[in-house]
Design a protein around this motif. Structure first.
Motif, PDB file in Angstrom:
ATOM      1  N   GLN A 283      -3.740   7.537  -5.657  1.00 16.37           N
ATOM      2  CA  GLN A 283      -2.777   7.351  -4.568  1.00 16.37           C
ATOM      3  C   GLN A 283      -3.479   6.978  -3.273  1.00 16.37           C
ATOM      4  O   GLN A 283      -3.161   5.966  -2.650  1.00 16.37           O
ATOM      5  N   TRP A 284      -4.397   7.833  -2.862  1.00 18.22           N
ATOM      6  CA  TRP A 284      -5.066   7.616  -1.578  1.00 18.22           C
ATOM      7  C   TRP A 284      -5.962   6.387  -1.616  1.00 18.22           C
ATOM      8  O   TRP A 284      -6.117   5.686  -0.617  1.00 18.22           O
ATOM      9  N   GLY A 285      -6.561   6.121  -2.760  1.00 26.68           N
ATOM     10  CA  GLY A 285      -7.391   4.919  -2.896  1.00 26.68           C
ATOM     11  C   GLY A 285      -6.568   3.661  -2.695  1.00 26.68           C
ATOM     12  O   GLY A 285      -6.979   2.740  -1.979  1.00 26.68           O
TER      13      GLY A 285
ATOM     14  N   ALA B 226      -4.182  12.178  -7.004  1.00 23.22           N
ATOM     15  CA  ALA B 226      -4.370  11.960  -5.566  1.00 23.22           C
ATOM     16  C   ALA B 226      -5.402  10.893  -5.279  1.00 23.22           C
ATOM     17  O   ALA B 226      -5.266  10.121  -4.320  1.00 23.22           O
ATOM     18  N   VAL B 227      -6.440  10.800  -6.099  1.00 26.15           N
ATOM     19  CA  VAL B 227      -7.493   9.807  -5.855  1.00 26.15           C
ATOM     20  C   VAL B 227      -6.920   8.395  -5.967  1.00 26.15           C
ATOM     21  O   VAL B 227      -7.197   7.527  -5.126  1.00 26.15           O
TER      22      VAL B 227
ATOM     23  N   PHE C  27       1.167   3.953  -3.041  1.00 22.59           N
ATOM     24  CA  PHE C  27       0.924   5.379  -2.813  1.00 22.59           C
ATOM     25  C   PHE C  27       1.998   6.224  -3.491  1.00 22.59           C
ATOM     26  O   PHE C  27       1.700   7.219  -4.147  1.00 22.59           O
ATOM     27  N   TYR C  28       3.247   5.821  -3.348  1.00 19.02           N
ATOM     28  CA  TYR C  28       4.335   6.607  -3.928  1.00 19.02           C
ATOM     29  C   TYR C  28       4.499   6.365  -5.432  1.00 19.02           C
ATOM     30  O   TYR C  28       4.872   7.268  -6.172  1.00 19.02           O
TER      31      TYR C  28
ATOM     32  N   ALA D  96       0.836  -1.206   0.000  1.00 16.59           N
ATOM     33  CA  ALA D  96       0.000   0.000   0.000  1.00 16.59           C
ATOM     34  C   ALA D  96       0.867   1.252   0.000  1.00 16.59           C
ATOM     35  O   ALA D  96       0.585   2.217  -0.725  1.00 16.59           O
TER      36      ALA D  96
ATOM     37  N   LEU E  86      -3.711   3.420  -1.134  1.00 13.08           N
ATOM     38  CA  LEU E  86      -3.237   3.383   0.257  1.00 13.08           C
ATOM     39  C   LEU E  86      -4.332   2.897   1.193  1.00 13.08           C
ATOM     40  O   LEU E  86      -4.124   1.985   2.007  1.00 13.08           O
ATOM     41  N   VAL E  87      -5.520   3.470   1.074  1.00  9.08           N
ATOM     42  CA  VAL E  87      -6.624   3.098   1.971  1.00  9.08           C
ATOM     43  C   VAL E  87      -7.038   1.652   1.748  1.00  9.08           C
ATOM     44  O   VAL E  87      -7.239   0.894   2.719  1.00  9.08           O
TER      45      VAL E  87
END
Length: 127
Positions: free
Chosen positions: A43-45, A40-41, A32-33, A28, A47-48
């Protein structure tokens, strides 16, 4: 004298689940990186979703079940606490402030007295 040892039984499946959970966290973070150019969507998606999957896998392992049981027991204990009323909290706070003021005055008086005794009387230095 005999000592009792408690051994935690950890099966291979539990170790595998913990390994998968760790791999999911690392994946995750890597996603993200690596998805920086996707927005951003994305990336954060990633990660989450990765962290959520790691959490689910961890909670199915014995360590996750023990953590959940500990959390439930801790919450039960917190519910047993008798919390002070607003009036009691305010009174205790005022007592603490009063004590701090009295101690500050005492320490100031002690400091000035010692300063007077040492510098004025003993050494003869006048301020």
């Amino acid at each position: 004298m005999a000592t009792t040892q408690v051994e935690t039984v950890s099966t291979g499946a539990d170790k595998a689940k913990l390994g998968v959970a760790i791999a999911l966290v690392i994946g995750a973070l890597a996603a993200f990186y690596l998805l920086g150019r996707q927005g951003a969507v994305a990336q954060w998606g990633a990660l989450v979703l990765g962290l959520a999957a790691a959490f689910v896998v961890f909670m199915t392992a014995e360590a996750g079940k023990e953590l959940a049981a500990f959390g439930r027991d801790a919450w039960k204990e917190v519910k047993k606490v008798v919390w002070p009323t607003r009036k009691e909290s305010l009174q205790m706070t005022l007592y603490v402030f009063g004590f701090v003021v009295v101690m500050a005055l005492f320490l100031f008086a002690t400091d000035k007295t010692l300063e007077w005794v040492l510098y004025d009387l003993v050494l003869g230095w006048k301020h």
